[in-house]
Design an enzyme around this catalytic site. Structure first.
Site, PDB file in Angstrom:
ATOM      1  N   THR A 235      -0.182   1.941   2.814  1.00  0.00           N
ATOM      2  CA  THR A 235      -0.217   2.735   4.053  1.00  0.00           C
ATOM      3  C   THR A 235       1.216   3.004   4.522  1.00  0.00           C
ATOM      4  OG1 THR A 235      -2.350   1.771   4.612  1.00  0.00           O
ATOM      5  CG2 THR A 235      -1.132   2.789   6.417  1.00  0.00           C
TER       6      THR A 235
ATOM      7  N   ASN B 170     -11.000   6.418  -4.120  1.00  0.00           N
ATOM      8  CA  ASN B 170     -11.419   5.023  -3.995  1.00  0.00           C
ATOM      9  C   ASN B 170     -12.934   4.861  -3.905  1.00  0.00           C
ATOM     10  OD1 ASN B 170     -10.315   6.335  -1.524  1.00  0.00           O
ATOM     11  ND2 ASN B 170     -11.409   4.683  -0.490  1.00  0.00           N
TER      12      ASN B 170
ATOM     13  N   GLN C 171      -5.464   3.672  -6.357  1.00  0.00           N
ATOM     14  CA  GLN C 171      -6.589   3.291  -7.216  1.00  0.00           C
ATOM     15  C   GLN C 171      -6.334   3.624  -8.689  1.00  0.00           C
ATOM     16  OE1 GLN C 171      -9.080   1.489  -6.320  1.00  0.00           O
ATOM     17  NE2 GLN C 171      -8.941   1.596  -4.091  1.00  0.00           N
TER      18      GLN C 171
ATOM     19  N   SER D 112      -0.119  -0.053  -4.264  1.00  0.00           N
ATOM     20  CA  SER D 112      -0.398  -1.247  -3.459  1.00  0.00           C
ATOM     21  C   SER D 112      -0.655  -2.449  -4.359  1.00  0.00           C
ATOM     22  CB  SER D 112      -1.649  -0.974  -2.607  1.00  0.00           C
ATOM     23  OG  SER D 112      -1.936  -2.097  -1.814  1.00  0.00           O
ATOM     24  N   GLY D 113      -0.118  -3.615  -3.950  1.00  0.00           N
ATOM     25  CA  GLY D 113      -0.269  -4.820  -4.760  1.00  0.00           C
ATOM     26  C   GLY D 113      -1.696  -5.321  -4.864  1.00  0.00           C
ATOM     27  N   HIS D 114      -2.433  -5.241  -3.746  1.00  0.00           N
ATOM     28  CA  HIS D 114      -3.729  -5.938  -3.753  1.00  0.00           C
ATOM     29  C   HIS D 114      -4.830  -5.200  -4.501  1.00  0.00           C
ATOM     30  CE1 HIS D 114      -6.105  -3.945  -0.391  1.00  0.00           C
ATOM     31  NE2 HIS D 114      -4.906  -3.482  -0.111  1.00  0.00           N
TER      32      HIS D 114
ATOM     33  N   THR E  78      13.545  -8.365   6.110  1.00  0.00           N
ATOM     34  CA  THR E  78      13.789  -9.355   5.051  1.00  0.00           C
ATOM     35  C   THR E  78      12.723  -9.244   3.966  1.00  0.00           C
ATOM     36  OG1 THR E  78      14.758 -10.810   6.685  1.00  0.00           O
ATOM     37  CG2 THR E  78      14.064 -11.847   4.623  1.00  0.00           C
TER      38      THR E  78
ATOM     39  N   CYS F 172     -13.688   0.460   4.499  1.00  0.00           N
ATOM     40  CA  CYS F 172     -13.319   0.805   5.883  1.00  0.00           C
ATOM     41  C   CYS F 172     -14.504   1.429   6.600  1.00  0.00           C
ATOM     42  CB  CYS F 172     -12.156   1.777   5.892  1.00  0.00           C
ATOM     43  SG  CYS F 172     -10.861   1.304   4.767  1.00  0.00           S
TER      44      CYS F 172
HETATM   45  C1  PLP Z   1      -6.783   5.245  -2.250  1.00  0.00           C
HETATM   46  C2  PLP Z   1      -6.171   4.294  -1.263  1.00  0.00           C
HETATM   47  N1  PLP Z   1      -5.056   4.667  -0.600  1.00  0.00           N
HETATM   48  C3  PLP Z   1      -4.460   3.861   0.279  1.00  0.00           C
HETATM   49  C4  PLP Z   1      -4.959   2.599   0.558  1.00  0.00           C
HETATM   50  C5  PLP Z   1      -4.246   1.720   1.532  1.00  0.00           C
HETATM   51  O1  PLP Z   1      -3.625   0.661   0.837  1.00  0.00           O
HETATM   52  P1  PLP Z   1      -3.026  -0.588   1.615  1.00  0.00           P
HETATM   53  O2  PLP Z   1      -4.181  -1.494   1.915  1.00  0.00           O
HETATM   54  O3  PLP Z   1      -2.052  -1.223   0.681  1.00  0.00           O
HETATM   55  O4  PLP Z   1      -2.361  -0.078   2.843  1.00  0.00           O
HETATM   56  C6  PLP Z   1      -6.115   2.173  -0.105  1.00  0.00           C
HETATM   57  C7  PLP Z   1      -6.711   0.853   0.191  1.00  0.00           C
HETATM   58  O5  PLP Z   1      -7.912   0.675   0.194  1.00  0.00           O
HETATM   59  C8  PLP Z   1      -6.738   3.042  -1.050  1.00  0.00           C
HETATM   60  O6  PLP Z   1      -7.844   2.684  -1.707  1.00  0.00           O
END
Ligand code: PLP
Length: 455
Positions: A148, A226, A254, A274-276, A311, A399
């Site tokens: 984000t 996603n 994704q 994104s890492g997660h 940091t 979400c």
């Molecule tokens: C396609 C997509 N973009 C952006 C995001 C946002 O990622 P983050 O949780 O790292 O902010 C997500 C997270 O679900 C995502 O699936």
């Protein structure tokens, strides 16, 4: 233990994931099926019911002391987890790589002494690993706190560079991180074009071309969706952007780690990740900025070569780098394995149940994602019953699960409110096994069958 408690918190299930209406429906369903909800309270065994071992595991926390880390989903959760697009568990090897940076290697990467220099070296190495996953140079990678933040920074950079250009192009199936940002810019007087998609979630390149004007400051599009897994034709999109001289940002959250990304061959200005979503922890992301693209920091400070203040989160950066390295190594083997598991899942599901419909372009989608509409069910009720059986998947995007409004992606694809509310997203990943696919099929068939009888 806290981690497990958080996962099964009764509040998160009853008040967060399910709204009031759903709670009432839940009570109704319980009275019909005689389910008893987990309480999450401490019992005689000294462990909450949900953290007690199942399916051949011992305590569920052995990985904390076991030197032989087993990359099996049962290490991380007692649930059958089919929601990898929402978030991924941390790969045991990633966790192991991070641990020293939570312990003895706690230095600040900006410090002069060797403790700090070792942290800086680890950050440099992680940056190289992320760059390698994208086939680009490490100087083009900036670590952020999440995708984000990366998306916001990409928009800021493009818009600050062209203050007279007040038009942005995106699609109406983007992640909320992009859509909310576009709405913000709309409120600041920008004109936004939200490109539509067809019933299969495909973008019209012709419409993209036609919507570009001399005042277009940025095109921002998903690489892979996603919710449906549909992959946009980013090579063609990039060619149009280059031809028209408009910067392009891709939300590759994704796509990264699931499909090949070669930024030497793909001319984009910005790309967010994104890492997660790639088996690293939450709270770490990155932004790729092409060496000739404009850049304006969102957070000012000396870190990240003055490109992102604050940091450095060294442990998370190391984890992200390690996850990127594993993703690079596994890319060619993981796609076919996931695609085979997904095909086993979909084929058997269609054999077991009638009235199941696919969402999304089946010839251009991620190997791990199935978006399916089930005639005659309410997805929120299904989630409730799945949760009873410790099966995790999503209705639309994570979400959206908290609200009862239909998924904007499915609405954009022309699905009715009823269809959207009957849709479930299943997303598998690195630790999904064939046995779990079969268990999932049994649970889904049972729950869908019950809900249909109830209707
Ligand atoms: C396609 C997509 N973009 C952006 C995001 C946002 O990622 P983050 O949780 O790292 O902010 C997500 C997270 O679900 C995502 O699936």
């Amino acid at each position: 233990m806290k981690k497990h408690e958080a996962i099964v918190s009764p509040e998160s299930s009853q008040n967060g994931l399910l709204g009031m209406q759903d709670k009432e429906r839940g009570a109704q369903l319980r009275s019909v099926y005689g389910h008893t909800r987990r309480t999450g309270s401490w019992e005689a065994s000294g462990r909450p019911a949900a953290t007690r071992p199942r399916r051949g595991e011992t305590s569920g926390c052995e990985h904390l002391s076991d030197p032989v880390l087993r990359p099996s989903s049962s290490i991380w959760t007692d649930s059958i987890y089919f929601d990898y697009n929402a978030t991924t568990p941390i790969d045991p090897a990633v966790r192991a790589a991070m641990l020293p940076f939570h312990d003895q290697e706690f230095g600040n990467a900006s410090s002069f002494y060797s403790l700090g220099r070792r942290a800086a070296t680890a950050v440099t190495e992680a940056r190289e690993r992320v760059a390698q996953l994208l086939n680009t140079t490490s100087s083009e990678i900036i670590f952020t706190s999440c995708a984000t933040e990366s998306i916001v920074t990409a928009f800021l950079s493009a818009l600050e560079a062209a203050p007279d250009k007040r038009h942005l192009i995106t699609s109406n199936v983007e992640h909320s991180a992009t859509l909310e940002l576009c709405r913000y810019y709309e409120s600041r007087g920008y004109k936004i074009t939200y490109l539509p998609v067809d019933r299969d979630g495909n973008l019209s390149l012709e419409q993209l071309k036609q919507s570009i004007t001399p005042s277009t400051a940025l095109i921002s599009l998903l690489w892979a969706n996603n919710e449906t897994g549909v992959i946009f034709p980013v090579e063609k999109v990039a060619a149009i952007a280059v031809e028209q001289g408009v910067p392009l940002h891709l939300d590759a959250v994704q796509a990264v780690g699931k499909i090949l990304i070669d930024l030497q061959a793909l001319p984009v200005s910005y790309l967010s990740l994104s890492g997660h979503k790639i088996y690293a922890p939450k709270g770490i992301g990155a932004l790729y900025v092409h060496r000739h693209a404009s850049y304006t920091p969102l957070l000012r400070g000396s870190q990240e070569g003055t490109r992102r203040g604050g940091t450095e989160n060294v442990a998370n950066i190391v984890g992200f780098g390690h996850a990127a390295m594993i993703a690079t190594e596994k890319l060619s083997s993981e796609w076919p394995r996931l695609a085979a598991l997904r095909d086993r899942f979909e084929t058997n599901l269609l054999q077991q149940l009638s009235g199941v419909h696919f969402n999304g372009n089946l010839s251009s989608r991620l190997p791990n994602t199935s978006s399916l509409t089930f005639d005659g069910i309410d997805a929120a009720s299904a989630l409730f019953l799945f949760d009873e059986k410790r099966f995790c998947c999503s209705a639309g995007s994570a979400c959206n699960t908290q609200s009862r409004s239909p998924s904007h992606v499915l609405s954009a694809m022309g699905r009715s409110l009823e269809e959207a509310r009957a849709t479930l997203r299943f997303s598998i990943g690195r630790f999904t096994t064939e046995a779990e696919v079969d268990q999932a099929l049994e649970i889904i068939s049972g729950v869908v069958g019950k809900l249909r009888k109830l209707n």
